[in-house]
Design a protein around this motif. Structure first.
Motif, PDB file in Angstrom:
ATOM      1  N   ASN A  28       0.697  -1.141   0.026  1.00 35.08           N
ATOM      2  CA  ASN A  28      -0.076  -0.003  -0.183  1.00 35.08           C
ATOM      3  C   ASN A  28       0.654   1.359  -0.036  1.00 35.08           C
ATOM      4  OD1 ASN A  28      -2.747  -0.822  -0.248  1.00 35.08           O
ATOM      5  ND2 ASN A  28      -2.988  -1.154   2.053  1.00 35.08           N
ATOM      6  N   ASN A  87       2.134   2.440  -2.908  1.00 40.13           N
ATOM      7  CA  ASN A  87       2.379   2.730  -4.276  1.00 40.13           C
ATOM      8  C   ASN A  87       1.802   4.328  -4.411  1.00 40.13           C
ATOM      9  OD1 ASN A  87       3.021   0.219  -5.366  1.00 40.13           O
ATOM     10  ND2 ASN A  87       0.919  -0.357  -4.747  1.00 40.13           N
ATOM     11  N   GLY A 102      -0.686   3.755  -9.988  1.00 36.39           N
ATOM     12  CA  GLY A 102      -1.303   2.449 -10.428  1.00 36.39           C
ATOM     13  C   GLY A 102      -0.383   1.824 -11.624  1.00 36.39           C
ATOM     14  N   TYR A 128      -3.016  -0.915  -9.167  1.00 37.02           N
ATOM     15  CA  TYR A 128      -3.156  -1.436  -7.848  1.00 37.02           C
ATOM     16  C   TYR A 128      -3.517  -2.505  -7.906  1.00 37.02           C
ATOM     17  CZ  TYR A 128      -2.809   3.766  -7.005  1.00 37.02           C
ATOM     18  OH  TYR A 128      -2.486   5.109  -7.214  1.00 37.02           O
ATOM     19  N   SER A 136      -5.918  -4.288  -6.576  1.00 37.84           N
ATOM     20  CA  SER A 136      -7.318  -4.379  -6.832  1.00 37.84           C
ATOM     21  C   SER A 136      -7.667  -4.179  -8.265  1.00 37.84           C
ATOM     22  CB  SER A 136      -8.133  -3.434  -6.023  1.00 37.84           C
ATOM     23  OG  SER A 136      -7.747  -1.912  -6.342  1.00 37.84           O
ATOM     24  N   GLU A 137      -6.929  -3.666  -8.970  1.00 36.21           N
ATOM     25  CA  GLU A 137      -7.334  -3.528 -10.398  1.00 36.21           C
ATOM     26  C   GLU A 137      -6.740  -5.061 -11.398  1.00 36.21           C
ATOM     27  OE1 GLU A 137      -6.797   0.909 -11.752  1.00 36.21           O
ATOM     28  OE2 GLU A 137      -5.139   0.255 -10.522  1.00 36.21           O
ATOM     29  N   ASN A 176       5.721   0.370 -10.269  1.00 32.82           N
ATOM     30  CA  ASN A 176       5.715   0.872  -8.886  1.00 32.82           C
ATOM     31  C   ASN A 176       6.333  -0.073  -7.656  1.00 32.82           C
ATOM     32  OD1 ASN A 176       3.616  -1.202  -8.663  1.00 32.82           O
ATOM     33  ND2 ASN A 176       1.989   0.290  -9.167  1.00 32.82           N
ATOM     34  N   PHE A 213       4.593  -2.086  -5.850  1.00 32.83           N
ATOM     35  CA  PHE A 213       3.630  -3.428  -5.857  1.00 32.83           C
ATOM     36  C   PHE A 213       4.475  -4.062  -7.012  1.00 32.83           C
ATOM     37  CE2 PHE A 213       0.432  -5.572  -8.128  1.00 32.83           C
ATOM     38  CZ  PHE A 213       0.125  -6.448  -7.258  1.00 32.83           C
ATOM     39  N   SER A 231      -3.997  -9.186   0.109  1.00 32.41           N
ATOM     40  CA  SER A 231      -3.669  -7.879  -0.592  1.00 32.41           C
ATOM     41  C   SER A 231      -4.544  -7.712  -1.860  1.00 32.41           C
ATOM     42  CB  SER A 231      -2.032  -7.830  -1.175  1.00 32.41           C
ATOM     43  OG  SER A 231      -1.329  -8.254  -0.015  1.00 32.41           O
ATOM     44  N   ASP A 254      -6.092  -4.162  -2.032  1.00 32.68           N
ATOM     45  CA  ASP A 254      -5.255  -3.009  -1.931  1.00 32.68           C
ATOM     46  C   ASP A 254      -5.316  -1.968  -2.903  1.00 32.68           C
ATOM     47  OD1 ASP A 254      -4.389  -4.303   0.353  1.00 32.68           O
ATOM     48  OD2 ASP A 254      -2.406  -4.724  -0.154  1.00 32.68           O
ATOM     49  N   GLY A 255      -5.386  -0.703  -2.315  1.00 35.53           N
ATOM     50  CA  GLY A 255      -5.527   0.417  -3.555  1.00 35.53           C
ATOM     51  C   GLY A 255      -6.929   0.640  -4.114  1.00 35.53           C
ATOM     52  N   ALA A 313      -7.784   3.765  -6.421  1.00 28.60           N
ATOM     53  CA  ALA A 313      -8.348   3.425  -8.018  1.00 28.60           C
ATOM     54  C   ALA A 313      -9.476   4.159  -8.174  1.00 28.60           C
ATOM     55  CB  ALA A 313      -8.357   2.117  -7.995  1.00 28.60           C
TER      56      ALA A 313
END
Length: 287
Positions: free
Chosen positions: A63, A65, A68, A70, A72-73, A144, A146, A274, A277-278, A282
């Protein structure tokens, strides 16, 4: 006539029977483990520290970053769950392989050894697909934090799985003594990987030159090679003793089970914990 005294060793022990020297498998060590097995346990201990540091680094920078994409994407938990199931099933196949060799059934042991390698290779195919999809969505090791920690952690694990697959194929080759069996093994393994590469190339466009007709041709040739190799491997072979190499397969199995256990930790930390996360960042950026 007086009998000649029994030959003794420098330490005063009576001469051991010939069969004890011939076997050479019972090592008298203070730990109760053979030297090679103890060396593998020592190596796995160092690997625990290695992967522990990588996982800790991922958690430290989780977390953090600034841009992106991220987790979650792009993380797809269902697909990774399927690949995880495949890898866990390979541990079961590894147990069955060792059981077959210890029961002096070389064809059965070789079959399950090859099945373990095949399941491990399918897991690697999933990983190649995942890395390719992440790159399409803009995530690379340079994107990034991540991306850097994710590709480093999962990439090193994939390298360990690759090494394990190579060791398993070497063991299967050891169990194949005759020229017919070795030819069958080469044909079956080559055909399997040809089919795998062709399917990845065609359906996921990972290798652009192998799309369409070339992929179907390679798949057909690969299936034919697998069928021919399977036929040569399935034909009855001369009975022989393979229990002597069971320790080699057991040591390989220790490494393989370790790789599977490490993946369970990685899957839990990276994919389950995770996965979201983000999510807020996002959505706030309109992704």
């Amino acid at each position: 006539m007086a009998q000649a005294p029994a030959a003794t060793y420098p330490h005063g022990q009576a001469n051991l029977p010939a069969e004890s020297h011939a076997s050479g498998h019972a090592e008298n060590t203070s730990t109760g483990l053979g030297h090679r097995k103890l060396l593998m346990w020592t190596f796995l201990g160092s690997e625990c520290m290695f992967f522990g540091s990588l996982i800790a680094t991922y958690l430290v920078y989780r977390n953090q970053n600034l841009n992106g994409p991220y987790p979650s994407e792009i993380i797809d938990v269902p697909i990774t769950s399927l690949s995880t199931f495949v890898l866990l099933m390979s541990s079961l196949a590894m147990v069955l392989a060792l059981n077959g060799i210890q029961r002096n059934k070389p064809r059965l042991g070789r079959f399950w050894t090859l099945m373990t390698a095949a399941l491990g290779s399918v897991f690697l195919f999933f990983q190649v697909f995942e890395f390719h999809e992440f790159a399409i969505h803009g995530l690379t090791p340079r994107t990034n934090l991540f991306g850097t920690t994710f590709f480093t952690l999962t990439g090193f694990h994939g390298a360990h799985v690759t090494l394990g697959v190579v060791l398993l194929l070497i063991m299967a080759f050891v169990f194949s003594r005759s020229g017919r069996e070795k030819l069958g093994l080469v044909l079956a393994v080559s055909g399997f990987y040809a089919v795998g590469v062709a399917l990845l190339a065609h359906f996921f466009k990972i290798i652009p030159p192998i799309v369409g007709a070339p992929a179907f041709v390679i798949t057909a040739l690969g299936l034919a090679a697998m069928a021919g190799g399977g036929y040569l491997l399935a034909k009855p072979a001369a009975v022989r003793n393979v229990k002597a190499v069971s320790e080699n397969l057991e040591i390989t199995g220790l490494y393989w089970h370790f790789v599977d256990i490490v993946w369970i930790v990685i899957f839990t930390v990276v994919y389950l914990i995770s996965a979201n996360d983000g999510l807020g960042l996002a959505q706030g950026l309109g992704h």
